[in-house]
Design an enzyme around this catalytic site. Structure first.
Site, short mmCIF file in Angstrom:
data_model
loop_
_atom_site.label_atom_id
_atom_site.label_comp_id
_atom_site.label_asym_id
_atom_site.label_seq_id
_atom_site.Cartn_x
_atom_site.Cartn_y
_atom_site.Cartn_z
N ASP A 1 51.56 -32.12 13.90
CA ASP A 1 52.43 -30.34 13.94
C ASP A 1 52.07 -30.06 12.22
O ASP A 1 52.09 -30.62 11.70
CB ASP A 1 53.78 -30.12 14.34
CG ASP A 1 52.83 -28.74 14.61
OD1 ASP A 1 52.05 -28.11 14.81
OD2 ASP A 1 53.98 -27.85 14.71
N GLY A 2 51.49 -29.19 12.04
CA GLY A 2 51.42 -28.59 10.42
C GLY A 2 49.04 -28.45 10.39
O GLY A 2 49.35 -28.27 9.12
N ASN A 3 48.67 -29.40 11.35
CA ASN A 3 47.83 -29.48 11.00
C ASN A 3 46.29 -28.14 10.97
O ASN A 3 45.35 -28.37 9.17
CB ASN A 3 46.56 -30.62 11.95
CG ASN A 3 46.78 -31.90 12.42
OD1 ASN A 3 47.94 -32.26 12.04
ND2 ASN A 3 46.48 -31.98 13.31
N ARG B 1 40.59 -23.24 10.36
CA ARG B 1 41.81 -24.47 11.22
C ARG B 1 40.86 -25.42 11.84
O ARG B 1 41.58 -26.27 12.25
CB ARG B 1 41.96 -23.37 12.97
CG ARG B 1 43.48 -22.71 11.86
CD ARG B 1 43.99 -22.03 13.10
NE ARG B 1 44.96 -22.98 14.24
CZ ARG B 1 45.48 -23.27 14.14
NH1 ARG B 1 46.42 -22.96 13.41
NH2 ARG B 1 45.90 -24.21 15.04
N THR C 1 49.92 -29.70 26.97
CA THR C 1 49.41 -28.55 28.66
C THR C 1 48.53 -27.20 27.62
O THR C 1 48.08 -26.83 28.49
CB THR C 1 49.97 -28.69 29.71
OG1 THR C 1 51.16 -29.16 29.15
CG2 THR C 1 50.12 -30.56 30.87
N ASN D 1 47.94 -26.42 24.44
CA ASN D 1 46.95 -26.32 23.72
C ASN D 1 45.35 -26.06 24.41
O ASN D 1 44.84 -25.98 23.35
CB ASN D 1 47.07 -27.49 23.09
CG ASN D 1 47.94 -27.91 22.58
OD1 ASN D 1 48.81 -29.45 21.85
ND2 ASN D 1 49.08 -26.22 21.60
N ARG E 1 43.59 -22.55 23.14
CA ARG E 1 43.38 -22.08 21.68
C ARG E 1 42.05 -22.39 21.95
O ARG E 1 40.93 -22.46 22.95
CB ARG E 1 43.53 -23.45 21.21
CG ARG E 1 45.33 -23.68 21.06
CD ARG E 1 45.61 -24.94 19.63
NE ARG E 1 47.21 -24.65 19.97
CZ ARG E 1 47.05 -25.72 18.05
NH1 ARG E 1 46.53 -26.28 17.70
NH2 ARG E 1 48.64 -25.34 18.14
N GLU F 1 68.41 -38.34 18.50
CA GLU F 1 68.49 -37.96 17.40
C GLU F 1 67.28 -36.93 16.94
O GLU F 1 65.71 -37.92 16.47
CB GLU F 1 68.93 -38.65 15.96
CG GLU F 1 70.54 -40.14 16.07
CD GLU F 1 71.31 -39.02 16.53
OE1 GLU F 1 71.27 -37.74 15.64
OE2 GLU F 1 71.75 -39.32 17.64
C1 IPE Z 1 53.37 -29.13 19.81
O1 IPE Z 1 51.96 -28.46 18.87
C2 IPE Z 1 52.07 -29.74 20.65
C3 IPE Z 1 50.82 -30.84 19.32
C4 IPE Z 1 51.62 -31.08 18.33
C5 IPE Z 1 50.45 -31.82 19.79
P1 IPE Z 1 51.54 -26.65 18.62
O2 IPE Z 1 51.51 -26.09 17.16
O3 IPE Z 1 51.45 -26.74 19.56
O4 IPE Z 1 53.84 -25.84 19.35
P2 IPE Z 1 54.25 -24.49 19.44
O5 IPE Z 1 52.65 -23.81 19.78
O6 IPE Z 1 54.04 -24.60 17.47
O7 IPE Z 1 55.06 -24.67 19.95
C1 IPE Z 2 48.66 -29.72 15.33
O1 IPE Z 2 48.52 -28.88 14.21
C2 IPE Z 2 47.41 -30.16 16.65
C3 IPE Z 2 47.64 -29.59 18.09
C4 IPE Z 2 48.50 -29.04 17.78
C5 IPE Z 2 46.63 -30.35 18.61
P1 IPE Z 2 48.02 -27.14 14.62
O2 IPE Z 2 46.89 -27.34 14.92
O3 IPE Z 2 48.85 -26.84 16.00
O4 IPE Z 2 48.76 -26.64 13.41
P2 IPE Z 2 49.68 -25.51 12.86
O5 IPE Z 2 50.39 -25.87 13.41
O6 IPE Z 2 49.23 -24.56 13.17
O7 IPE Z 2 49.49 -25.63 11.70
MG MG Z 3 51.45 -26.88 15.93
#
Ligand code: IPE
Ligand code: IPE
Ligand code: MG
Length: 249
Positions: free
Chosen positions: A29-31, A42, A75, A77, A80, A216
């Site tokens: 997460d965090g991309n 994004r 499921t 995502n 978006r 953990e």
């Molecule tokens: C979880 O991250 C899913 C993946 C990293 C693939 P999300 O970015 O979708 O989760 P939320 O919306 O912050 O809970």
């Molecule tokens: C995780 O990164 C990738 C996917 C959920 C597919 P995000 O796209 O959720 O990145 P943030 O959380 O919005 O920074």
């Molecule tokens: Mg995310």
């Protein structure tokens, strides 16, 4: 005085490679935030997340981790914007094509958890090919969670189990956690010992709900595109300092 003479155990700062977790799971997460912080859209995020995915998989194989499960697309995502989902799917295609090209060298076994049916036939075909080519590799097994949700996985298992009961292949009086686990995408593999979530979020977001019962957790503010071997080492060191009791004493 005996009370004070006992030396406290030294705090470990290095990985003990003789006590590694067998199965590590990562919520990549965090991309999106990584891209935004650089003034990029994004949609530039997924590409930045591919490099650490490769680095961490290779590192896990090199140090002898048996299973690595990565959360790539949930499921939820699909909610978006279309362009972002498109960017993620495009990147997955590129990642799988590169993985196929390097498989003989890396010898990482690839599996997929999730319902692949809504993916394009091309992407589904690539998943099938990577799975097929790497079927006989016995190094680290990487499970890519694609259109995966813990609740969806449990519902599918419950449906399949109910069907087996209706058709006389299963008897509800004999259902055990172990048998039920056999209906999940993760059948045949041990539960994750360590679940890592970068990006500062402190939640599971529907990841491995059943399998994480005694995992953990390691949370870090580092965003996934900046995640490195050193950060994974920190997670493992933290894991190795835990006292896993599994409800016992
Ligand atoms: C979880 O991250 C899913 C993946 C990293 C693939 P999300 O970015 O979708 O989760 P939320 O919306 O912050 O809970
Ligand atoms: C995780 O990164 C990738 C996917 C959920 C597919 P995000 O796209 O959720 O990145 P943030 O959380 O919005 O920074
Ligand atoms: Mg995310």
């Amino acid at each position: 005085m005996a009370l004070f003479s006992k030396k406290a155990a030294p705090i470990r700062t290095e990985v003990d490679f003789s006590r590694l977790p067998r199965h590590i799971a990562v919520i990549m997460d965090g991309n999106g935030r990584w891209a935004k912080r650089r003034g990029l859209p994004r949609t530039a995020g997924p590409a930045a997340g591919a490099e650490p995915a490769r680095t961490i998989a290779t590192y896990c194989k090199d140090i002898g981790i048996d299973y690595l499960t990565v959360y790539a697309f949930s499921t939820e995502n699909w909610k978006r914007p279309k362009e972002e989902v498109g960017a993620i799917m495009g990147l997955l295609k590129k990642y799988l094509l590169e993985a196929i090209g390097q498989m003989e060298r890396d010898k990482v076994k690839m599996e997929f958890f999730g319902d692949l049916s809504p993916l394009t036939p091309e992407l589904r075909g690539l998943c099938e090919r990577t799975r097929e080519i790497s079927r006989h590799y016995d190094g680290c097994q990487v499970n890519v969670c694609l259109n995966y949700g813990g609740r969806d996985e449990l519902l599918r298992a419950a449906r399949a189990y109910a069907q087996d009961c209706l058709e006389g292949r299963a008897d509800p009086n004999h259902l055990t956690a172990e048998r039920f686990g056999g209906y999940l995408f993760s059948r045949d593999i041990p539960d994750p010992d360590l679940v890592i979530r970068p990006s500062g979020e402190l939640r599971l977001s529907n990841f491995l709900l059943w399998q994480s019962a005694y995992a953990e957790f390691y949370f870090t503010d580092v965003l996934w595109p900046d995640f490195s071997k050193e950060e994974l080492n920190r997670a493992i060191v933290s894991y190795q300092s835990r006292d896993r009791r599994f409800g016992g004493v």
